[in-house]
Scaffold this motif. Sequence first.
Motif, PDB file in Angstrom:
ATOM      1  N   ALA A 156       0.824  -1.222   0.000  1.00  0.00           N
ATOM      2  CA  ALA A 156       0.000   0.000   0.000  1.00  0.00           C
ATOM      3  C   ALA A 156       0.855   1.268   0.000  1.00  0.00           C
ATOM      4  N   GLY A 157       2.178   1.103   0.138  1.00  0.00           N
ATOM      5  CA  GLY A 157       3.060   2.272   0.141  1.00  0.00           C
ATOM      6  C   GLY A 157       3.182   2.947   1.493  1.00  0.00           C
ATOM      7  N   VAL A 158       2.609   2.348   2.533  1.00  0.00           N
ATOM      8  CA  VAL A 158       2.726   2.918   3.872  1.00  0.00           C
ATOM      9  C   VAL A 158       4.148   2.706   4.384  1.00  0.00           C
ATOM     10  N   LEU A 159       4.666   1.501   4.251  1.00  0.00           N
ATOM     11  CA  LEU A 159       6.056   1.194   4.593  1.00  0.00           C
ATOM     12  C   LEU A 159       6.880   1.264   3.315  1.00  0.00           C
ATOM     13  N   ARG A 160       7.842   2.154   3.313  1.00  0.00           N
ATOM     14  CA  ARG A 160       8.658   2.332   2.114  1.00  0.00           C
ATOM     15  C   ARG A 160      10.028   1.699   2.254  1.00  0.00           C
ATOM     16  N   GLY A 161      10.307   1.077   3.373  1.00  0.00           N
ATOM     17  CA  GLY A 161      11.585   0.419   3.546  1.00  0.00           C
ATOM     18  C   GLY A 161      12.188   0.730   4.896  1.00  0.00           C
ATOM     19  N   VAL A 162      13.298   0.092   5.149  1.00  0.00           N
ATOM     20  CA  VAL A 162      14.067   0.321   6.364  1.00  0.00           C
ATOM     21  C   VAL A 162      15.408   0.861   5.911  1.00  0.00           C
ATOM     22  N   ARG A 163      15.918   1.865   6.607  1.00  0.00           N
ATOM     23  CA  ARG A 163      17.164   2.470   6.166  1.00  0.00           C
ATOM     24  C   ARG A 163      18.118   2.646   7.334  1.00  0.00           C
ATOM     25  N   GLY A 164      19.373   2.667   6.985  1.00  0.00           N
ATOM     26  CA  GLY A 164      20.382   2.961   7.980  1.00  0.00           C
ATOM     27  C   GLY A 164      20.531   4.467   8.117  1.00  0.00           C
ATOM     28  N   VAL A 165      20.512   4.959   9.320  1.00  0.00           N
ATOM     29  CA  VAL A 165      20.678   6.389   9.561  1.00  0.00           C
ATOM     30  C   VAL A 165      22.084   6.609  10.085  1.00  0.00           C
ATOM     31  N   ILE A 166      22.853   7.352   9.340  1.00  0.00           N
ATOM     32  CA  ILE A 166      24.247   7.607   9.702  1.00  0.00           C
ATOM     33  C   ILE A 166      24.341   8.964  10.376  1.00  0.00           C
ATOM     34  N   HIS A 167      24.963   8.994  11.509  1.00  0.00           N
ATOM     35  CA  HIS A 167      25.194  10.249  12.230  1.00  0.00           C
ATOM     36  C   HIS A 167      26.403  10.917  11.574  1.00  0.00           C
ATOM     37  N   TRP A 168      26.140  11.825  10.623  1.00  0.00           N
ATOM     38  CA  TRP A 168      27.234  12.357   9.803  1.00  0.00           C
ATOM     39  C   TRP A 168      28.273  13.154  10.582  1.00  0.00           C
ATOM     40  N   PRO A 169      27.976  13.790  11.746  1.00  0.00           N
ATOM     41  CA  PRO A 169      29.074  14.407  12.505  1.00  0.00           C
ATOM     42  C   PRO A 169      30.124  13.381  12.966  1.00  0.00           C
TER      43      PRO A 169
END
Length: 151
Positions: free
Chosen positions: A45-58
């Motif tokens: 249904a497009g509610v969940l678009r995926g799981v992603r890694g979040v990188i703390h860029w600092p």
Amino acid sequence: MLDDTDRRILRHYQADPEVPLSELAERAGVTGSTLTRRLERLREAGVLRGVRGVIHWPALGYEVEVSLRVTLDKTQPRAFDEFIAAAREVPEVLEIQTFLGQVDVRLSVIARDMPHYQRIYRERLLTLPHIADIEGLMHVARLKAEETLPL
């Protein structure tokens, strides 16, 4: 579209997307097969678009964040399309937002330090097409950065 069970699954899923599915099912109060079926339906249904890694860029040495408010020369018929296509090619541009009003586009830009930002600004950003005006806002602190929805 979403019932209480879907909301409960999503609430637990967004709080801890790395939790094993068996534990997620337990937290949400459903069986493993129900969880799998509902997650698949939410993806379709497009509610969940995926799981992603979040990188703390600092943590990778990027200490400067600048928000640029850009007004485009709207006398050019393809100003938005050409500007956005070119801005997408700048690796340090993390986010591009468009607006209605005096400001047309906002760019979120990261850099290692001020000299690095100055190079990006002069060599990459000021050369973007169709800029009529540009204003930089230096990021000082992020006081709230939520991506979770109140489900």
